[in-house]
Design a protein around this motif. Structure first.
Motif, PDB file in Angstrom:
ATOM      1  N   PHE A 137       8.784  13.534  16.975  1.00 34.78           N
ATOM      2  CA  PHE A 137       8.359  12.139  17.055  1.00 34.78           C
ATOM      3  C   PHE A 137       8.984  11.274  15.955  1.00 34.78           C
ATOM      4  O   PHE A 137       8.837  10.058  15.972  1.00 34.78           O
ATOM      5  CB  PHE A 137       6.829  12.030  16.984  1.00 34.78           C
ATOM      6  CG  PHE A 137       6.162  12.407  18.276  1.00 34.78           C
ATOM      7  CD1 PHE A 137       6.041  11.483  19.301  1.00 34.78           C
ATOM      8  CD2 PHE A 137       5.679  13.682  18.469  1.00 34.78           C
ATOM      9  CE1 PHE A 137       5.446  11.824  20.503  1.00 34.78           C
ATOM     10  CE2 PHE A 137       5.078  14.039  19.665  1.00 34.78           C
ATOM     11  CZ  PHE A 137       4.963  13.113  20.686  1.00 34.78           C
ATOM     12  N   LEU A 138       9.676  11.883  15.016  1.00 28.69           N
ATOM     13  CA  LEU A 138      10.262  11.109  13.918  1.00 28.69           C
ATOM     14  C   LEU A 138      11.242  10.034  14.386  1.00 28.69           C
ATOM     15  O   LEU A 138      11.206   8.917  13.866  1.00 28.69           O
ATOM     16  CB  LEU A 138      10.927  12.042  12.899  1.00 28.69           C
ATOM     17  CG  LEU A 138       9.964  12.915  12.095  1.00 28.69           C
ATOM     18  CD1 LEU A 138      10.726  13.897  11.228  1.00 28.69           C
ATOM     19  CD2 LEU A 138       9.040  12.050  11.251  1.00 28.69           C
ATOM     20  N   PRO A 139      12.123  10.322  15.353  1.00 32.66           N
ATOM     21  CA  PRO A 139      13.068   9.267  15.752  1.00 32.66           C
ATOM     22  C   PRO A 139      12.500   8.233  16.725  1.00 32.66           C
ATOM     23  O   PRO A 139      13.224   7.353  17.177  1.00 32.66           O
ATOM     24  CB  PRO A 139      14.209  10.057  16.419  1.00 32.66           C
ATOM     25  CG  PRO A 139      13.566  11.272  16.955  1.00 32.66           C
ATOM     26  CD  PRO A 139      12.459  11.605  15.987  1.00 32.66           C
ATOM     27  N   THR A 140      11.226   8.312  17.063  1.00 29.94           N
ATOM     28  CA  THR A 140      10.649   7.380  18.032  1.00 29.94           C
ATOM     29  C   THR A 140      10.146   6.114  17.346  1.00 29.94           C
ATOM     30  O   THR A 140      10.023   6.056  16.124  1.00 29.94           O
ATOM     31  CB  THR A 140       9.488   8.034  18.809  1.00 29.94           C
ATOM     32  OG1 THR A 140       8.444   8.371  17.893  1.00 29.94           O
ATOM     33  CG2 THR A 140       9.952   9.276  19.543  1.00 29.94           C
ATOM     34  N   SER A 141       9.818   5.138  18.142  1.00 31.57           N
ATOM     35  CA  SER A 141       9.309   3.856  17.638  1.00 31.57           C
ATOM     36  C   SER A 141       7.891   4.039  17.092  1.00 31.57           C
ATOM     37  O   SER A 141       7.212   5.005  17.434  1.00 31.57           O
ATOM     38  CB  SER A 141       9.292   2.832  18.768  1.00 31.57           C
ATOM     39  OG  SER A 141       8.311   3.194  19.720  1.00 31.57           O
ATOM     40  N   PRO A 142       7.419   3.096  16.291  1.00 31.23           N
ATOM     41  CA  PRO A 142       6.035   3.171  15.821  1.00 31.23           C
ATOM     42  C   PRO A 142       5.028   3.213  16.971  1.00 31.23           C
ATOM     43  O   PRO A 142       4.031   3.929  16.900  1.00 31.23           O
ATOM     44  CB  PRO A 142       5.866   1.905  14.981  1.00 31.23           C
ATOM     45  CG  PRO A 142       7.244   1.601  14.480  1.00 31.23           C
ATOM     46  CD  PRO A 142       8.161   2.013  15.621  1.00 31.23           C
ATOM     47  N   ALA A 143       5.284   2.468  18.035  1.00 35.06           N
ATOM     48  CA  ALA A 143       4.370   2.487  19.184  1.00 35.06           C
ATOM     49  C   ALA A 143       4.321   3.876  19.800  1.00 35.06           C
ATOM     50  O   ALA A 143       3.245   4.369  20.166  1.00 35.06           O
ATOM     51  CB  ALA A 143       4.796   1.461  20.229  1.00 35.06           C
ATOM     52  N   ALA A 144       5.458   4.519  19.909  1.00 34.49           N
ATOM     53  CA  ALA A 144       5.491   5.873  20.459  1.00 34.49           C
ATOM     54  C   ALA A 144       4.770   6.847  19.538  1.00 34.49           C
ATOM     55  O   ALA A 144       4.054   7.733  20.003  1.00 34.49           O
ATOM     56  CB  ALA A 144       6.932   6.319  20.681  1.00 34.49           C
ATOM     57  N   LYS A 145       4.954   6.682  18.238  1.00 38.70           N
ATOM     58  CA  LYS A 145       4.297   7.573  17.274  1.00 38.70           C
ATOM     59  C   LYS A 145       2.777   7.472  17.346  1.00 38.70           C
ATOM     60  O   LYS A 145       2.085   8.476  17.203  1.00 38.70           O
ATOM     61  CB  LYS A 145       4.753   7.242  15.854  1.00 38.70           C
ATOM     62  CG  LYS A 145       6.109   7.764  15.474  1.00 38.70           C
ATOM     63  CD  LYS A 145       6.416   7.390  14.029  1.00 38.70           C
ATOM     64  CE  LYS A 145       7.772   7.835  13.594  1.00 38.70           C
ATOM     65  NZ  LYS A 145       8.867   7.048  14.107  1.00 38.70           N
ATOM     66  N   TYR A 146       2.266   6.281  17.530  1.00 37.08           N
ATOM     67  CA  TYR A 146       0.825   6.092  17.467  1.00 37.08           C
ATOM     68  C   TYR A 146       0.144   6.084  18.831  1.00 37.08           C
ATOM     69  O   TYR A 146      -0.976   6.540  18.960  1.00 37.08           O
ATOM     70  CB  TYR A 146       0.495   4.810  16.697  1.00 37.08           C
ATOM     71  CG  TYR A 146       0.954   4.900  15.269  1.00 37.08           C
ATOM     72  CD1 TYR A 146       0.331   5.750  14.377  1.00 37.08           C
ATOM     73  CD2 TYR A 146       2.051   4.172  14.830  1.00 37.08           C
ATOM     74  CE1 TYR A 146       0.772   5.856  13.068  1.00 37.08           C
ATOM     75  CE2 TYR A 146       2.492   4.272  13.518  1.00 37.08           C
ATOM     76  CZ  TYR A 146       1.852   5.113  12.643  1.00 37.08           C
ATOM     77  OH  TYR A 146       2.286   5.234  11.363  1.00 37.08           O
TER      78      TYR A 146
END
Length: 183
Positions: A137-146
């Motif tokens: 999940f590190l390379p994903t957007s903040p929305a994807a992370k949360y």
């Protein structure tokens, strides 16, 4: 403004992560059924009190070993593997080992063999696969992370349990009348 499910549906990378977790959960849950069923079948000839003691001791020893191996792997091996091989290659370690373990179980089915396979699988899941899955999940957007991560970690994980329990276990055991060796 998209919700977690919408992010997963519209992003190929997130869909792959969701399917990966779903498949891993189905495999793990079916394996937990197999080891549990074999342990209770192994204790079936004992008196009720002895059965309870056997099952308690079995799971205590089983999870004690899983936790010990997981801690050792996490402390001594995981960081080295990630820096040496990278996330992409490390992703293949657990599936290859688990596939080999279950193939070995096809040829030699007994409680000890299943216990060794499940101990290895659970130890790798807790120590190696979990950190790698989080790192994806590190390379994903903040929305994807949360948002998407929450949807994947809850819905898709539990859906894997549902598919394994209702779909596979019910189908194999209740509908088809197959025993634990069918798994």
């Amino acid at each position: 403004k998209k919700g977690g499910f919408s992010l997963v549906v519209h992003d190929r990378y997130l869909r792959v992560l969701a399917v990966m977790l779903l498949v891993a959960t189905v495999i793990n849950t079916c394996g937990e059924y197999v080891i549990g069923k074999m342990a209770t079948d192994n204790a079936a000839h004992l008196a009720k009190a002895a059965q309870d003691a056997y099952i308690s001791r079995f799971y205590s020893d089983y999870y004690g070993v899983v936790n010990l191996i997981s801690a050792l792997l996490q402390a001594l091996v995981v960081a080295r593997l990630l820096t040496t091989l990278g996330i992409r290659k490390v992703l293949f370690i657990m599936p290859v080992i688990v596939l080999g373990g279950w193939l070995a179980c096809c040829f030699y089915v007994n409680l000890l063999m299943i216990r060794v396979e499940k101990t290895t699988e659970n130890s790798l899941d807790y120590s190696l696969n979990n950190p790698v899955r989080q790192a994806l999940f590190l390379p994903t957007s903040p929305a994807a992370k949360y948002k998407a991560k929450a949807a994947i970690d809850t819905f898709f994980f539990r859906m894997g349990d549902v598919i394994a329990g209702i779909g596979i276990v019910f189908l194999f055991v209740e509908v088809l009348g197959l025993g634990v060796k069918a798994f």
